[in-house]
Write a protein that holds these residues in place. Structure first.
Motif, PDB file in Angstrom:
ATOM      1  N   LYS A  25     -15.665   3.258   4.537  1.00 32.59           N
ATOM      2  CA  LYS A  25     -17.050   2.457   4.420  1.00 32.59           C
ATOM      3  C   LYS A  25     -16.829   0.953   4.464  1.00 32.59           C
ATOM      4  O   LYS A  25     -15.805   0.556   4.090  1.00 32.59           O
ATOM      5  CB  LYS A  25     -17.623   2.883   2.711  1.00 32.59           C
ATOM      6  CG  LYS A  25     -18.814   1.981   2.687  1.00 32.59           C
ATOM      7  CD  LYS A  25     -19.553   2.439   0.980  1.00 32.59           C
ATOM      8  CE  LYS A  25     -18.672   2.020  -0.111  1.00 32.59           C
ATOM      9  NZ  LYS A  25     -18.954   2.405  -1.535  1.00 32.59           N
ATOM     10  N   THR A  47     -12.384  -6.726  -0.754  1.00 31.47           N
ATOM     11  CA  THR A  47     -13.419  -7.770  -0.500  1.00 31.47           C
ATOM     12  C   THR A  47     -13.055  -8.665   0.646  1.00 31.47           C
ATOM     13  O   THR A  47     -12.105  -8.699   1.278  1.00 31.47           O
ATOM     14  CB  THR A  47     -13.848  -8.715  -1.608  1.00 31.47           C
ATOM     15  OG1 THR A  47     -12.729  -9.512  -1.927  1.00 31.47           O
ATOM     16  CG2 THR A  47     -14.306  -7.901  -2.716  1.00 31.47           C
ATOM     17  N   THR A 106     -13.795  -0.167   2.224  1.00 34.27           N
ATOM     18  CA  THR A 106     -12.856   0.793   1.801  1.00 34.27           C
ATOM     19  C   THR A 106     -12.099   1.648   2.874  1.00 34.27           C
ATOM     20  O   THR A 106     -12.874   2.200   3.759  1.00 34.27           O
ATOM     21  CB  THR A 106     -13.950   1.911   0.976  1.00 34.27           C
ATOM     22  OG1 THR A 106     -14.507   1.262   0.066  1.00 34.27           O
ATOM     23  CG2 THR A 106     -13.058   2.827   0.184  1.00 34.27           C
ATOM     24  N   THR A 132      -8.030   4.036   3.997  1.00 37.31           N
ATOM     25  CA  THR A 132      -6.774   4.494   3.624  1.00 37.31           C
ATOM     26  C   THR A 132      -5.884   4.198   5.018  1.00 37.31           C
ATOM     27  O   THR A 132      -6.311   4.022   6.011  1.00 37.31           O
ATOM     28  CB  THR A 132      -6.886   6.167   3.460  1.00 37.31           C
ATOM     29  OG1 THR A 132      -7.441   6.742   4.740  1.00 37.31           O
ATOM     30  CG2 THR A 132      -7.830   6.326   2.292  1.00 37.31           C
ATOM     31  N   GLU A 138     -17.340  -6.032   1.768  1.00 38.52           N
ATOM     32  CA  GLU A 138     -16.002  -5.292   1.117  1.00 38.52           C
ATOM     33  C   GLU A 138     -15.971  -4.046   2.354  1.00 38.52           C
ATOM     34  O   GLU A 138     -16.866  -3.645   3.047  1.00 38.52           O
ATOM     35  CB  GLU A 138     -16.292  -4.593  -0.051  1.00 38.52           C
ATOM     36  CG  GLU A 138     -17.238  -3.804  -0.598  1.00 38.52           C
ATOM     37  CD  GLU A 138     -17.387  -3.285  -1.901  1.00 38.52           C
ATOM     38  OE1 GLU A 138     -16.799  -3.897  -2.631  1.00 38.52           O
ATOM     39  OE2 GLU A 138     -17.620  -2.201  -2.147  1.00 38.52           O
ATOM     40  N   TYR A 197       0.723  -1.233  -0.023  1.00 37.45           N
ATOM     41  CA  TYR A 197       0.287   0.065  -0.050  1.00 37.45           C
ATOM     42  C   TYR A 197       0.873   1.224   0.025  1.00 37.45           C
ATOM     43  O   TYR A 197       1.981   1.109   0.222  1.00 37.45           O
ATOM     44  CB  TYR A 197      -0.922  -0.088   1.247  1.00 37.45           C
ATOM     45  CG  TYR A 197      -0.102   0.088   2.562  1.00 37.45           C
ATOM     46  CD1 TYR A 197       0.147   1.320   3.149  1.00 37.45           C
ATOM     47  CD2 TYR A 197       0.322  -1.058   3.102  1.00 37.45           C
ATOM     48  CE1 TYR A 197       1.255   1.074   4.309  1.00 37.45           C
ATOM     49  CE2 TYR A 197       1.144  -1.315   4.156  1.00 37.45           C
ATOM     50  CZ  TYR A 197       1.632  -0.141   4.738  1.00 37.45           C
ATOM     51  OH  TYR A 197       2.122  -0.092   6.044  1.00 37.45           O
ATOM     52  N   GLU A 233      -6.592   5.635  -1.119  1.00 37.18           N
ATOM     53  CA  GLU A 233      -7.917   4.773  -1.042  1.00 37.18           C
ATOM     54  C   GLU A 233      -7.926   3.508  -1.460  1.00 37.18           C
ATOM     55  O   GLU A 233      -7.514   3.152  -2.801  1.00 37.18           O
ATOM     56  CB  GLU A 233      -9.011   5.548  -1.695  1.00 37.18           C
ATOM     57  CG  GLU A 233     -10.394   4.913  -1.312  1.00 37.18           C
ATOM     58  CD  GLU A 233     -11.460   5.783  -1.518  1.00 37.18           C
ATOM     59  OE1 GLU A 233     -12.665   5.351  -2.170  1.00 37.18           O
ATOM     60  OE2 GLU A 233     -11.610   7.367  -1.357  1.00 37.18           O
ATOM     61  N   TYR A 234      -8.267   2.530  -0.821  1.00 36.18           N
ATOM     62  CA  TYR A 234      -8.279   1.070  -1.381  1.00 36.18           C
ATOM     63  C   TYR A 234      -9.740   0.254  -0.928  1.00 36.18           C
ATOM     64  O   TYR A 234     -10.080   0.890   0.083  1.00 36.18           O
ATOM     65  CB  TYR A 234      -7.117   0.067  -0.563  1.00 36.18           C
ATOM     66  CG  TYR A 234      -5.652   0.543  -1.040  1.00 36.18           C
ATOM     67  CD1 TYR A 234      -5.189   0.262  -2.091  1.00 36.18           C
ATOM     68  CD2 TYR A 234      -5.187   1.343   0.097  1.00 36.18           C
ATOM     69  CE1 TYR A 234      -3.967   0.752  -2.680  1.00 36.18           C
ATOM     70  CE2 TYR A 234      -3.839   2.019  -0.603  1.00 36.18           C
ATOM     71  CZ  TYR A 234      -3.312   1.494  -1.654  1.00 36.18           C
ATOM     72  OH  TYR A 234      -1.880   2.008  -2.100  1.00 36.18           O
ATOM     73  N   THR A 235     -10.164  -0.647  -1.551  1.00 36.11           N
ATOM     74  CA  THR A 235     -11.158  -1.490  -1.652  1.00 36.11           C
ATOM     75  C   THR A 235     -11.036  -2.957  -1.575  1.00 36.11           C
ATOM     76  O   THR A 235     -10.506  -3.264  -2.723  1.00 36.11           O
ATOM     77  CB  THR A 235     -12.528  -0.986  -2.417  1.00 36.11           C
ATOM     78  OG1 THR A 235     -12.728   0.340  -2.283  1.00 36.11           O
ATOM     79  CG2 THR A 235     -13.658  -1.865  -2.138  1.00 36.11           C
TER      80      THR A 235
END
Length: 243
Positions: free
Chosen positions: A223, A47, A230, A232, A228, A38, A43-45
């Motif tokens: 979120k 599952t 989301t 940072t 999943e 990372y 921002e990452y999403t």
């Protein structure tokens, strides 16, 4: 100064069987590094069941690439590719004191490591940097052509080690959400083998805070659903604990 004394001593005493007096530096590695999956504040999403964060330790081998392939090193031979078309990969064979050079470089396909080139860490070379370092060698040094010991002859490069011995890795996996509570799983590995004794199941209540912390990681949850998440990574203290 120390190198000069060694040169004079061995020159006067002769060298029926040449034994270089320096510390071996073959396959010299850098200090421990940390690979991260990372970047901070990106921002990452992911599952459910996937790693949010993955990091591992590794070391890099040091090698030097010739800047100019026209530089003549020994008996008219240049640093151009060898007769099979393969580029020369020069690696530190011996480590010097840093005053008269940092390393003696050799390449397996350049005179079979019998010819060494003294080089500083920045790729420049001292005066008369070439020497013969096989059993018939001596401390006598030879020039390069053109004489350019104030210029960079080599560029320093790195490549990752393939051996996994001693490598440490961890991952932080998202395992879903129940109400306002998110669930994570922390796992550690040594040499790709799971350390089950260090596995931890973690829960965080998002009603209390959207920012969660684990070890040196500070994660901002943007979120989250049961399928999943989301987020940072705000800070990780450069993963000093990992090293």
């Amino acid at each position: 100064m120390r190198l000069t004394i060694l040169i004079l001593t061995l020159f006067i005493g002769g060298c029926g069987s040449f034994q270089p007096p320096w510390e071996s530096a073959r396959k010299m590695k850098t200090d421990l590094q940390a690979y991260k999956s990372y970047n901070l504040n990106s921002e990452y999403t992911v599952t459910t069941g996937s790693p949010m964060v993955l990091a591992r330790t590794y070391k890099e081998y040091i090698w030097f690439k010739p800047v100019s392939l026209e530089t003549i090193i020994w008996n008219g031979q240049t640093l151009a590719n060898d007769q099979h078309g393969s580029p020369y990969t020069f690696t530190p064979t011996y480590k010097l004191d840093g005053k008269n050079g940092d390393y003696i470089l050799t390449a397996e396909n350049f005179y079979h490591r019998a010819i060494g080139i003294i080089v500083f860490d920045d790729g420049t070379v001292p005066e008369n940097p070439v020497m013969r370092i096989d059993r018939k060698g001596s401390m006598k040094r030879y020039p390069i052509t053109p004489v350019a010991y104030d210029k960079k002859i080599f560029e320093k490069h790195f490549f990752l080690e393939e051996e996994k011995s001693g490598q440490f890795m961890f991952e932080l996996i998202y395992t879903g959400k129940s109400g306002q509570t998110i669930n994570l799983l922390y796992r550690e590995y040594i040499n790709d083998m799971s350390r089950d004794a260090f596995r931890q199941s973690l829960t965080y209540n998002l009603d209390e805070s959207k920012e969660i912390s684990f070890k040196s990681l500070k994660i901002n949850v943007l979120k989250a659903t049961n399928s999943e998440i989301t987020f940072t990574i705000q800070d990780d203290d450069d993963l000093e604990w990992l090293r």
